[in-house]
Scaffold this active site. Structure first.
Site, short mmCIF file in Angstrom:
data_model
loop_
_atom_site.label_atom_id
_atom_site.label_comp_id
_atom_site.label_asym_id
_atom_site.label_seq_id
_atom_site.Cartn_x
_atom_site.Cartn_y
_atom_site.Cartn_z
N CYS A 123 0.80 -1.20 -0.17
CA CYS A 123 0.05 -0.08 -0.02
C CYS A 123 0.78 1.23 -0.08
O CYS A 123 1.98 1.10 0.52
CB CYS A 123 -0.97 0.01 1.06
SG CYS A 123 -2.05 1.51 1.33
N CYS A 183 -7.73 2.45 -0.45
CA CYS A 183 -7.80 2.38 1.07
C CYS A 183 -8.17 3.93 1.32
O CYS A 183 -7.29 4.93 1.03
CB CYS A 183 -6.36 2.19 1.73
SG CYS A 183 -6.28 2.43 3.56
#
Length: 322
Positions: A123, A183
Protein backbone atom coordinates in the site's frame (compact mmCIF):
# COMPACT_ATOMS: atom_id res chain seq x y z
CA UNK A 1 -25.72 1.91 -0.67
CA UNK A 2 -27.14 3.43 2.55
CA UNK A 3 -28.34 7.02 2.38
CA UNK A 4 -27.71 9.66 5.02
CA UNK A 5 -31.09 9.05 6.69
CA UNK A 6 -30.29 5.35 7.08
CA UNK A 7 -26.84 6.12 8.48
CA UNK A 8 -28.27 8.72 10.86
CA UNK A 9 -30.79 6.17 12.13
CA UNK A 10 -27.96 3.72 12.85
CA UNK A 11 -26.18 6.30 14.99
CA UNK A 12 -29.40 6.74 17.00
CA UNK A 13 -29.81 3.05 17.83
CA UNK A 14 -29.32 1.96 21.45
CA UNK A 15 -25.64 1.06 21.82
CA UNK A 16 -26.27 -2.65 22.43
CA UNK A 17 -28.58 -2.89 19.41
CA UNK A 18 -26.06 -1.13 17.19
CA UNK A 19 -23.22 -3.44 18.21
CA UNK A 20 -25.43 -6.51 17.84
CA UNK A 21 -26.30 -5.49 14.30
CA UNK A 22 -22.70 -4.57 13.43
CA UNK A 23 -21.42 -7.89 14.73
CA UNK A 24 -24.02 -9.74 12.67
CA UNK A 25 -22.97 -7.93 9.49
CA UNK A 26 -19.33 -8.55 10.33
CA UNK A 27 -19.85 -12.29 10.86
CA UNK A 28 -21.72 -12.64 7.59
CA UNK A 29 -18.73 -11.30 5.66
CA UNK A 30 -15.60 -12.07 7.68
CA UNK A 31 -14.07 -14.43 10.19
CA UNK A 32 -15.14 -12.62 13.40
CA UNK A 33 -11.88 -13.37 15.23
CA UNK A 34 -9.30 -12.70 12.51
CA UNK A 35 -7.60 -9.31 12.29
CA UNK A 36 -5.45 -8.17 9.37
CA UNK A 37 -2.10 -6.65 10.39
CA UNK A 38 -0.60 -3.77 8.40
CA UNK A 39 2.62 -1.91 9.10
CA UNK A 40 3.02 1.72 8.06
CA UNK A 41 6.42 3.26 7.34
CA UNK A 42 7.17 6.92 6.67
CA UNK A 43 9.50 6.69 3.68
CA UNK A 44 9.78 10.48 3.37
CA UNK A 45 9.14 12.53 6.49
CA UNK A 46 8.32 16.20 7.11
CA UNK A 47 8.61 19.31 5.01
CA UNK A 48 5.19 18.91 3.40
CA UNK A 49 3.78 21.98 1.63
CA UNK A 50 0.17 21.24 2.65
CA UNK A 51 -1.65 22.55 5.73
CA UNK A 52 -3.70 19.55 6.95
CA UNK A 53 -4.49 20.74 10.46
CA UNK A 54 -3.88 17.39 12.17
CA UNK A 55 -0.47 16.68 10.62
CA UNK A 56 2.91 17.05 12.30
CA UNK A 57 4.69 16.90 8.93
CA UNK A 58 3.46 20.20 7.50
CA UNK A 59 6.22 22.74 6.92
CA UNK A 60 3.69 25.40 7.96
CA UNK A 61 3.50 24.23 11.59
CA UNK A 62 6.06 24.29 14.38
CA UNK A 63 6.33 20.67 15.51
CA UNK A 64 9.31 18.58 16.58
CA UNK A 65 9.25 16.49 13.37
CA UNK A 66 12.38 17.10 11.27
CA UNK A 67 12.32 17.00 7.49
CA UNK A 68 14.01 13.90 6.12
CA UNK A 69 14.66 12.81 2.53
CA UNK A 70 13.24 9.77 0.80
CA UNK A 71 14.56 6.58 2.34
CA UNK A 72 16.72 4.21 0.35
CA UNK A 73 15.37 1.01 -1.16
CA UNK A 74 17.52 -1.07 1.21
CA UNK A 75 16.17 0.74 4.27
CA UNK A 76 12.60 0.11 3.16
CA UNK A 77 13.29 -3.58 2.43
CA UNK A 78 14.81 -3.99 5.90
CA UNK A 79 11.75 -2.41 7.54
CA UNK A 80 9.35 -4.52 5.48
CA UNK A 81 11.25 -7.71 6.28
CA UNK A 82 11.11 -6.90 10.00
CA UNK A 83 7.36 -6.19 9.75
CA UNK A 84 6.78 -9.51 8.00
CA UNK A 85 8.77 -11.34 10.67
CA UNK A 86 6.46 -9.82 13.31
CA UNK A 87 3.38 -11.06 11.47
CA UNK A 88 2.30 -8.14 9.27
CA UNK A 89 0.85 -9.15 5.90
CA UNK A 90 0.52 -5.68 4.38
CA UNK A 91 3.24 -3.03 4.21
CA UNK A 92 2.21 0.58 3.71
CA UNK A 93 4.62 3.30 2.55
CA UNK A 94 3.77 6.93 3.26
CA UNK A 95 5.48 10.05 1.93
CA UNK A 96 4.89 13.64 3.05
CA UNK A 97 4.27 15.20 -0.34
CA UNK A 98 1.45 17.16 -1.95
CA UNK A 99 2.01 14.57 -4.67
CA UNK A 100 4.97 12.63 -6.04
CA UNK A 101 7.33 14.00 -8.68
CA UNK A 102 8.26 11.60 -11.46
CA UNK A 103 11.81 11.10 -10.17
CA UNK A 104 10.44 10.24 -6.73
CA UNK A 105 7.78 7.96 -8.15
CA UNK A 106 10.43 5.93 -9.97
CA UNK A 107 12.17 5.24 -6.65
CA UNK A 108 8.90 4.37 -4.93
CA UNK A 109 7.88 1.90 -7.64
CA UNK A 110 11.24 0.20 -7.14
CA UNK A 111 10.44 -0.11 -3.43
CA UNK A 112 7.01 -1.54 -4.22
CA UNK A 113 8.50 -4.26 -6.42
CA UNK A 114 10.99 -5.15 -3.70
CA UNK A 115 8.31 -5.42 -1.00
CA UNK A 116 6.12 -7.51 -3.31
CA UNK A 117 9.06 -9.88 -3.73
CA UNK A 118 8.89 -10.48 0.04
CA UNK A 119 5.37 -11.88 -0.42
CA UNK A 120 3.56 -8.98 1.25
CA UNK A 121 0.61 -6.90 0.11
CA UNK A 122 1.65 -3.34 -0.65
CA UNK A 123 0.00 0.00 0.00
CA UNK A 124 1.22 3.53 -0.66
CA UNK A 125 0.03 6.96 0.42
CA UNK A 126 1.82 9.62 -1.61
CA UNK A 127 -0.71 12.44 -1.84
CA UNK A 128 -2.50 13.71 -4.94
CA UNK A 129 -1.77 11.78 -8.12
CA UNK A 130 -1.36 13.24 -11.60
CA UNK A 131 -2.45 11.58 -14.83
CA UNK A 132 -0.62 8.31 -15.46
CA UNK A 133 0.88 7.98 -11.98
CA UNK A 134 -1.69 5.49 -10.68
CA UNK A 135 -0.97 3.33 -13.72
CA UNK A 136 2.75 3.39 -12.93
CA UNK A 137 2.02 2.26 -9.39
CA UNK A 138 -0.23 -0.53 -10.67
CA UNK A 139 2.43 -1.71 -13.09
CA UNK A 140 4.88 -1.94 -10.18
CA UNK A 141 2.48 -4.31 -8.42
CA UNK A 142 0.93 -1.97 -5.86
CA UNK A 143 -2.16 -3.51 -4.26
CA UNK A 144 -3.72 -0.58 -2.39
CA UNK A 145 -3.51 3.20 -2.63
CA UNK A 146 -4.44 5.16 0.47
CA UNK A 147 -5.95 8.61 0.13
CA UNK A 148 -8.28 9.62 2.95
CA UNK A 149 -11.26 11.96 2.71
CA UNK A 150 -10.45 12.89 6.34
CA UNK A 151 -13.89 14.23 7.25
CA UNK A 152 -17.18 15.38 5.76
CA UNK A 153 -17.31 17.75 2.82
CA UNK A 154 -18.95 20.39 5.05
CA UNK A 155 -16.23 20.21 7.71
CA UNK A 156 -13.30 19.78 5.33
CA UNK A 157 -12.49 23.49 4.92
CA UNK A 158 -12.00 23.74 8.69
CA UNK A 159 -9.18 21.19 8.42
CA UNK A 160 -7.41 21.67 5.06
CA UNK A 161 -7.04 24.78 2.87
CA UNK A 162 -4.28 23.90 0.38
CA UNK A 163 -6.20 21.29 -1.60
CA UNK A 164 -9.89 20.58 -1.97
CA UNK A 165 -12.22 17.75 -1.05
CA UNK A 166 -12.93 17.24 -4.74
CA UNK A 167 -9.21 16.92 -5.50
CA UNK A 168 -9.13 13.96 -3.15
CA UNK A 169 -12.05 12.38 -4.97
CA UNK A 170 -10.26 12.95 -8.29
CA UNK A 171 -7.21 11.03 -7.03
CA UNK A 172 -9.48 8.19 -5.89
CA UNK A 173 -10.99 8.03 -9.38
CA UNK A 174 -7.50 7.77 -10.89
CA UNK A 175 -6.69 4.95 -8.46
CA UNK A 176 -9.82 3.02 -9.38
CA UNK A 177 -9.35 3.50 -13.12
CA UNK A 178 -5.85 2.02 -12.82
CA UNK A 179 -7.27 -1.13 -11.23
CA UNK A 180 -5.85 -0.51 -7.75
CA UNK A 181 -7.71 -1.25 -4.53
CA UNK A 182 -8.74 1.78 -2.51
CA UNK A 183 -7.83 2.46 1.11
CA UNK A 184 -9.83 5.50 2.22
CA UNK A 185 -11.09 6.69 5.59
CA UNK A 186 -10.78 9.61 7.93
CA UNK A 187 -9.97 11.04 11.34
CA UNK A 188 -12.51 11.37 14.10
CA UNK A 189 -12.29 13.98 16.86
CA UNK A 190 -11.30 16.97 14.70
CA UNK A 191 -14.14 19.11 16.04
CA UNK A 192 -16.70 17.59 13.70
CA UNK A 193 -20.34 17.00 14.64
CA UNK A 194 -22.19 13.70 14.49
CA UNK A 195 -23.83 15.02 11.31
CA UNK A 196 -20.32 15.35 9.84
CA UNK A 197 -19.58 11.74 10.74
CA UNK A 198 -22.84 10.70 9.10
CA UNK A 199 -21.99 12.59 5.91
CA UNK A 200 -18.42 11.25 5.95
CA UNK A 201 -19.56 7.61 6.09
CA UNK A 202 -22.21 8.28 3.44
CA UNK A 203 -19.55 9.73 1.11
CA UNK A 204 -17.33 6.66 1.59
CA UNK A 205 -20.18 4.21 1.11
CA UNK A 206 -21.25 6.03 -2.07
CA UNK A 207 -17.89 5.40 -3.77
CA UNK A 208 -18.41 2.80 -6.50
CA UNK A 209 -17.36 0.36 -5.23
CA UNK A 210 -16.76 1.36 -1.59
CA UNK A 211 -13.14 1.26 -0.41
CA UNK A 212 -11.79 -2.22 0.23
CA UNK A 213 -10.01 -0.81 3.28
CA UNK A 214 -11.44 1.90 5.56
CA UNK A 215 -9.06 3.31 8.19
CA UNK A 216 -10.87 5.03 11.06
CA UNK A 217 -8.39 7.18 12.97
CA UNK A 218 -8.82 8.94 16.31
CA UNK A 219 -7.14 12.34 16.32
CA UNK A 220 -3.70 12.36 17.94
CA UNK A 221 -3.29 15.77 19.58
CA UNK A 222 0.15 16.87 18.35
CA UNK A 223 1.62 20.05 19.87
CA UNK A 224 2.19 22.72 17.24
CA UNK A 225 -0.67 21.64 14.98
CA UNK A 226 -3.87 23.71 14.72
CA UNK A 227 -5.99 20.85 16.07
CA UNK A 228 -3.85 20.14 19.11
CA UNK A 229 -6.37 21.71 21.50
CA UNK A 230 -9.52 20.04 20.16
CA UNK A 231 -11.54 18.30 22.88
CA UNK A 232 -11.28 14.53 22.93
CA UNK A 233 -14.06 12.63 21.18
CA UNK A 234 -16.29 10.61 23.49
CA UNK A 235 -15.07 6.98 23.30
CA UNK A 236 -18.57 5.55 22.91
CA UNK A 237 -19.18 7.86 19.96
CA UNK A 238 -15.97 6.56 18.40
CA UNK A 239 -17.15 2.95 18.79
CA UNK A 240 -20.51 3.94 17.29
CA UNK A 241 -18.66 5.33 14.28
CA UNK A 242 -16.78 2.04 13.82
CA UNK A 243 -20.05 0.09 14.03
CA UNK A 244 -21.88 2.34 11.57
CA UNK A 245 -18.96 2.10 9.14
CA UNK A 246 -19.07 -1.70 9.40
CA UNK A 247 -22.80 -1.85 8.67
CA UNK A 248 -22.60 0.73 5.87
CA UNK A 249 -19.63 -0.97 4.15
CA UNK A 250 -20.09 -4.64 5.02
CA UNK A 251 -17.44 -6.05 2.67
CA UNK A 252 -14.70 -3.55 3.59
CA UNK A 253 -11.87 -4.10 6.02
CA UNK A 254 -12.38 -1.50 8.76
CA UNK A 255 -9.03 -0.56 10.23
CA UNK A 256 -8.57 0.70 13.76
CA UNK A 257 -5.77 3.14 12.99
CA UNK A 258 -4.10 6.17 14.62
CA UNK A 259 -4.95 6.93 18.22
CA UNK A 260 -4.76 3.36 19.51
CA UNK A 261 -1.85 4.22 21.79
CA UNK A 262 -4.30 6.23 23.92
CA UNK A 263 -7.00 3.52 23.90
CA UNK A 264 -7.23 1.11 26.82
CA UNK A 265 -7.71 -2.56 26.05
CA UNK A 266 -11.44 -2.52 26.79
CA UNK A 267 -12.03 0.31 24.28
CA UNK A 268 -10.13 -1.54 21.56
CA UNK A 269 -12.11 -4.68 22.41
CA UNK A 270 -15.35 -2.76 21.84
CA UNK A 271 -14.02 -1.56 18.48
CA UNK A 272 -13.32 -5.15 17.43
CA UNK A 273 -16.80 -6.15 18.60
CA UNK A 274 -18.19 -3.27 16.50
CA UNK A 275 -16.56 -4.71 13.40
CA UNK A 276 -13.00 -3.42 13.18
CA UNK A 277 -10.90 -6.19 11.65
CA UNK A 278 -7.61 -4.56 10.73
CA UNK A 279 -5.00 -2.59 12.66
CA UNK A 280 -1.75 -0.81 12.04
CA UNK A 281 0.85 -2.98 13.72
CA UNK A 282 4.24 -1.72 14.83
CA UNK A 283 5.66 0.81 17.24
CA UNK A 284 5.03 3.93 15.11
CA UNK A 285 2.55 5.30 12.57
CA UNK A 286 4.47 7.73 10.38
CA UNK A 287 5.41 10.15 13.18
CA UNK A 288 3.02 9.23 15.99
CA UNK A 289 3.21 6.45 18.60
CA UNK A 290 1.45 3.12 18.22
CA UNK A 291 1.08 0.25 20.70
CA UNK A 292 4.08 -2.07 20.78
CA UNK A 293 3.66 -5.27 18.80
CA UNK A 294 3.93 -7.43 21.92
CA UNK A 295 1.14 -5.43 23.57
CA UNK A 296 -1.12 -6.07 20.58
CA UNK A 297 -0.37 -9.80 20.67
CA UNK A 298 -1.16 -9.91 24.41
CA UNK A 299 -4.47 -8.18 23.76
CA UNK A 300 -5.24 -10.61 20.94
CA UNK A 301 -4.56 -13.52 23.28
CA UNK A 302 -6.94 -12.12 25.90
CA UNK A 303 -9.66 -11.64 23.31
CA UNK A 304 -9.13 -14.90 21.42
CA UNK A 305 -8.24 -12.94 18.29
CA UNK A 306 -5.62 -14.10 15.83
CA UNK A 307 -3.78 -12.37 12.98
CA UNK A 308 -4.97 -13.02 9.46
CA UNK A 309 -2.21 -15.07 7.90
CA UNK A 310 -0.57 -14.44 4.56
CA UNK A 311 -1.88 -17.81 3.39
CA UNK A 312 -5.52 -16.73 3.85
CA UNK A 313 -6.66 -14.24 1.17
CA UNK A 314 -7.58 -10.87 2.68
CA UNK A 315 -10.95 -10.78 0.95
CA UNK A 316 -14.44 -10.84 2.40
CA UNK A 317 -16.69 -13.84 2.24
CA UNK A 318 -19.12 -13.94 -0.68
CA UNK A 319 -22.28 -13.97 1.38
CA UNK A 320 -25.45 -11.98 1.45
CA UNK A 321 -25.47 -8.79 3.48
CA UNK A 322 -26.94 -9.17 6.94
Amino acid sequence: MPDTATIAALFELPFNDLLYRAQGVHRSHFDPNAVQLSTLLSIKTGGCSEDCGYCSQSARFHTDVPSQPLMSRDEVIAAASAAKARGATRFCMGAAWRGPKEKDLAQVTDMIRAVKDLGMETCATLGLLREGQAEQLAQAGLDYYNHNLDTSRAHYDNIVHTHSFDSRLETLKKVRSAGLKVCCGGIMGMGESREDRIQFIAELAALDPPPESVPINLLVHIPGTPLSDKPALDPIEFVRTIAVARISMPASFVRLSAGRSAMPDHLQALCFLAGANSIFYGDRLLTTPNPESDADLRLFEKLGIYPLSAEIPATPRKTAEA
